[in-house]
Design an enzyme around this catalytic site. Structure first.
Site, PDB file in Angstrom:
ATOM      1  N   ILE A  24       0.844  -1.204   0.000  1.00 31.27           N
ATOM      2  CA  ILE A  24       0.000   0.000   0.000  1.00 31.27           C
ATOM      3  C   ILE A  24       0.880   1.254   0.000  1.00 31.27           C
ATOM      4  CG2 ILE A  24      -1.727   1.296   1.330  1.00 31.27           C
ATOM      5  CD1 ILE A  24      -2.908  -1.136  -0.078  1.00 31.27           C
ATOM      6  N   GLN A 197      15.117   0.748  14.928  1.00 35.57           N
ATOM      7  CA  GLN A 197      16.534   1.145  14.923  1.00 35.57           C
ATOM      8  C   GLN A 197      17.401  -0.027  14.450  1.00 35.57           C
ATOM      9  OE1 GLN A 197      17.950   2.910  18.612  1.00 35.57           O
ATOM     10  NE2 GLN A 197      15.881   3.581  19.129  1.00 35.57           N
ATOM     11  N   CYS A 394     -16.033 -17.189 -12.103  1.00 31.68           N
ATOM     12  CA  CYS A 394     -15.263 -18.331 -12.585  1.00 31.68           C
ATOM     13  C   CYS A 394     -15.820 -19.654 -12.043  1.00 31.68           C
ATOM     14  CB  CYS A 394     -13.783 -18.143 -12.247  1.00 31.68           C
ATOM     15  SG  CYS A 394     -12.725 -19.034 -13.383  1.00 31.68           S
ATOM     16  N   HIS A 525     -12.701 -13.181 -14.622  1.00 34.49           N
ATOM     17  CA  HIS A 525     -12.623 -12.559 -13.290  1.00 34.49           C
ATOM     18  C   HIS A 525     -12.774 -11.044 -13.406  1.00 34.49           C
ATOM     19  CE1 HIS A 525     -11.264 -16.086 -10.956  1.00 34.49           C
ATOM     20  NE2 HIS A 525     -10.747 -16.480 -12.107  1.00 34.49           N
ATOM     21  N   GLU A 527     -13.346  -8.964 -11.230  1.00 36.77           N
ATOM     22  CA  GLU A 527     -12.777  -8.248 -10.074  1.00 36.77           C
ATOM     23  C   GLU A 527     -11.407  -7.643 -10.369  1.00 36.77           C
ATOM     24  OE1 GLU A 527     -13.324 -11.526 -10.259  1.00 36.77           O
ATOM     25  OE2 GLU A 527     -11.835 -12.717  -9.174  1.00 36.77           O
TER      26      GLU A 527
HETATM   27  N1  GLN Z   1     -11.286 -24.599 -11.234  1.00 39.24           N
HETATM   28  C1  GLN Z   1     -11.970 -23.969 -12.295  1.00 39.24           C
HETATM   29  C2  GLN Z   1     -11.201 -24.069 -13.610  1.00 39.24           C
HETATM   30  O1  GLN Z   1     -10.033 -24.304 -13.630  1.00 39.24           O
HETATM   31  C3  GLN Z   1     -12.247 -22.511 -11.987  1.00 39.24           C
HETATM   32  C4  GLN Z   1     -11.021 -21.687 -11.843  1.00 39.24           C
HETATM   33  C5  GLN Z   1     -11.247 -20.385 -11.144  1.00 39.24           C
HETATM   34  O2  GLN Z   1     -12.221 -20.222 -10.435  1.00 39.24           O
HETATM   35  N2  GLN Z   1     -10.330 -19.462 -11.269  1.00 39.24           N
HETATM   36  O3  GLN Z   1     -11.783 -23.919 -14.655  1.00 39.24           O
END
Ligand code: GLN
Length: 550
Positions: A24, A197, A394, A525, A527
Site C-alpha cells: 500500500i 533502529q 469463474c 474474473h 474483479e
Molecule cells: N477450477 C476452475 C477451472 O479451472 C475454476 C477456476 C477459477 O475459479 N479461477 O476452470
C-alpha cells in the site's frame, strides 16, 4: 556496466514485521507522485523460488492477481493497478525463481561468452536489467520497486544487492523508503522504536541507508520518538513519516500528503514536478471519504474456502473481489458489510442455507478442486430459488451451470470433470487446449490466462450492464461449459449471454430478469478490472440488484 536512462528509482523495503504495508505504501507513493504530474510505474519483487504466484495456495500467499498478459502475480500488483490506474505486464513482476531461470537459460545459450556465471554480480545484474526495462516499457519517469520480505531475511539479500549497485552507479537517481513497524506492547503502553533502529542498522549492513522512514504503528508517532528515530537511524527528523493504522487503505495517500511526502521525494531525487492536480486529488479524497460515510449498509456473503490460516481467518485470498464490491457500493453511497462463509460448512449442515436469507447478495468466487463444491452448490440453489442476487466468478459460474443441470434439467449427477470425472453428465469439461497440459502435469502458467474478448448477447443483463457489444476481461481457468450441454441448458432457460468471438466458449451465464433479479456468472474474473474511480459495471449491476431487493 549498466546502461543509463533518465529514470528515477524508489525502492520500498520493510522492517520488523511482514505485512507492514509495503504494498500500500508503494501504491500510495505512486499515486501521490502521479498526482504531481509524473509518469510512474511500479514493480514487485517476490523473493521466493516459485516462478510466479500461480502455483501457490491462496492461504499461503493471498490472492493470485492476473495481469492482462496472463502473468499470475502477487496481490500487490492489484493494488498498484488500482491506485495508479494503470495496466501492468510481466516485466513489472519478478521472483527469485524467474530471475534464476533467465540467468540459467542465458548461460545455456552462451550469452555470458564463456565467463564463470556467479550469484554476484550476475543475479543482481539481471534484476537491474528488469527494473530498467520496466521503466522503459512504461516510458516512466519514476519506477517504484517493492522488495518483498523483511529486512534481515536471507531471501531478499540479492535484491538489496541489486538496489545498492544501482545507487552506486547513479546516486542521485536512486532512493530508499523503509516501512517499519513500531510496536506498542499492551503491558508497556508505550510505542517502541528499538526494533526499527535495529532494522535500519541491518539495512545499513547491506550498504543501504534509507532516505525516508515510514513509521507504522497503532497510533501517530510523537515528536519525541521522531527525534529518536532521526538520531539513531541517521536521518533528518522531517524524513521520518508517521503512518498510524487507518480504517481504510485509501486514506493512506492522503495521510502521506499531509506530511508532504511527494515533495520530500521530489527533493531527494531532484525531480521537478507540478503542483498537485487538485481536480484528481479531490476526486480521490471524495472516494476515500465513502469508506467512512455510507449510511445504509448492504450485506454481502462471500462463500469460499481459502480463509483459514492456523487459528486466524484471512480475507486476503479474495482481495480484488472485496475491493470491487467496495467501489461499486461506494458509488451508490452504500457501505458493504462482507461476511465470510465457509462452503464446507454447508456440506456438513445443509440446513445452514436458511441463514442465507439475511444477506442482500451472495458471491461465489473463483476456486479449485473438490473441497467445498457440494456446499457451494447448495448455496447457489438457495440463491436461485429464493431470488437472492447471486454473482458467480469463474468457479462460481461453473457452479451455477452444474446446479442448473442438476435441479432444473434433472441430471442429478451433473458435475465438473475437475471434481468427478466418472459423472455421466460432465457439464463442465476440461478445455481441449488443456488436455495435453494436464497429461504432462505441466501446471505452471498454463491455464487459459489473461485477456480474452467476449461478445455480449442483445437484450441480456450483461449487455445492459456493460453498455457495449463486446468486452475484454481477464481469465484463469482450465475448464469450460461443455459444448455437449450448451443447447440443453439454454433450452431449459439459462442464457449464455457472453461467448468467445468464435462462439465456442461460454463466458457469461445468466437468468433473465423476469425470472430472477440477478443470477449471473462469469467464466472470467471481472474483479481484476475494478478500480476505485471506475467501478466494474457487473459489480455495479450486482450491487444495484442487492440494494433493490434489500
Ligand atoms: N477450477 C476452475 C477451472 O479451472 C475454476 C477456476 C477459477 O475459479 N479461477 O476452470
Amino acid at each position: 556496466m549498466i546502461s543509463k536512462n533518465n529514470c528515477k528509482y524508489i525502492f520500498v523495503v520493510g522492517g520488523v514485521i511482514s505485512g507492514v504495508g509495503k504494498g500500500i505504501t508503494t501504491s500510495s507513493i505512486g499515486l501521490i507522485l502521479k498526482n504531481r504530474g509524473l509518469r510512474v510505474t511500479a514493480l514487485k519483487i517476490d523473493p521466493y523460488i516459485n516462478v510466479d504466484a500461480g502455483t501457490m495456495n491462496p492461504t499461503e500467499h493471498g490472492e493470485v492477481f492476473v495481469l492482462k498478459d496472463g502473468d499470475e502475480t502477487d496481490q500487490d500488483m492489484g493494488n498498484y493497478e488500482r491506485f495508479l490506474e494503470i495496466d501492468l505486464t510481466r516485466i513489472n513482476y519478478m521472483t527469485t525463481g524467474r530471475v534464476y531461470q533467465t540467468v540459467i537459460n542465458q548461460e545455456r545459450n552462451l550469452e555470458y561468452k564463456g565467463k564463470c556465471v556467479e550469484v554476484v554480480p550476475h543475479i543482481p545484474m539481471e534484476v537491474i536489467k528488469r527494473i530498467k526495462e520496466a521503466g522503459i516499457v512504461a516510458n516512466a519517469e519514476v519506477v517504484i520497486i517493492e522488495i518483498g520480505g523483511t529486512i534481515g531475511e536471507y531471501q531478499n539479500m540479492l535484491f538489496l544487492e541489486a538496489a545498492r549497485m544501482m545507487k552506486l552507479e547513479s546516486p542521485k537517481d536512486v532512493s530508499f523508503v523503509m516501512v517499519s513497524y513500531l510496536p506498542t506492547p499492551g503491558k508497556v503502553g508505550e510505542m517502541k522504536t528499538k526494533p526499527t533502529q535495529h532494522a535500519v542498522r541491518v539495512l545499513n549492513g547491506s550498504g543501504i541507508q534509507p532516505d525516508i522512514l515510514i513509521a507504522r504503528g497503532e497510533t501517530k508517532l510523537d515528536e519525541k520518538r521522531k527525534e529518536k528515530l532521526s538520531l539513531f537511524c541517521n536521518m533528518p527528523p522531517d524524513r521520518v513519516v508517521s503512518a498510524p493504522d487507518v480504517d481504510s487503505v485509501y486514506d493512506i495517500p492522503i495521510n502521506f500528503e499531509s506530511e508532504n511526502l511527494s515533495s520530500k521525494l521530489c527533493d531527494i531525487l531532484g525531480m521537478v514536478c507540478q503542483k498537485p492536480d487538485s481536480k484528481r486529488w479531490s476526486k480521490w479524497k471524495s472516494f476515500a471519504k465513502h469508506a467512512h460515510n455510507g449510511k445504509e449498509t448492504i450485506n454481502i456473503a462471500i462463500v469460499g474456502k481459502y480463509f483459514e490460516t492456523g487459528d486466524f481467518v484471512l480475507s486476503d485470498s479474495y482481495l480484488s473481489v472485496i475491493e470491487a464490491i467496495k467501489y461499486s457500493s461506494y458509488a451508490q453511497n452504500k457501505k458493504p458489510i462482507i461476511s465470510w462463509l465457509n462452503a464446507v460448512d454447508f456440506e456438513k449442515s445443509p440446513e445452514l442455507v436458511k441463514t442465507l436469507k439475511k444477506y442482500d447478495g451472495i458471491i461465489v468466487p473463483g476456486g479449485f478442486g473438490s473441497r467445498g463444491v457440494e456446499g457451494k452448490l447448495k448455496v447457489v440453489e438457495y440463491a436461485r430459488k429464493n431470488k437472492i442476487p447471486y454473482f458467480g466468478l469463474c468457479y462460481g459460474m461453473q457452479m451455477m451451470v452444474i446446479e442448473y443441470a442438476r435441479n432444473v434439467l434433472g441430471m442429478t449427477d451433473a458435475n465438473t470433470r475437475e471434481v468427478n470425472p466418472k459423472s455421466k453428465n460432465i457439464v463442465i469439461d476440461v478445455m481441449e487446449s488443456q488436455k495435453d497440459i494436464i497429461d504432462k502435469k505441466s501446471y505452471g502458467g498454463t491455464m487459459r490466462l489473461g485477456e480474452y474478448k467476449a461478445n455480449l448477447r442483445e437484450g441480456s443483463l450483461a449487455r445492459s450492464a456493460y453498455g457495449s457489444k463486446e468486452v475484454i476481461e481477464r481469465h484463469r481457468h482450465r475448464y469450460e461449459v461443455s459444448s455437449d450441454y450448451i443447447e440443453k441448458i439454454e433450452k431449459a432457460g439459462l442464457v449464455f449471454s457472453g461467448k468467445s468471438p468464435d462462439g465456442t466458449l461460454m463466458e457469461i451465464a445468466e437468468l433473465p430478469k423476469s425470472v430472477h433479479p440477478f443470477f449471473l456468472g462469469t467464466q472470467f474474473h471481472p474483479e481484476f478490472l475494478a478500480r476505485p474511480l471506475s467501478p466494474h459495471p457487473l459489480f455495479t449491476a450486482f450491487m444495484k440488484a442487492c440494494i433493490k431487493s434489500k
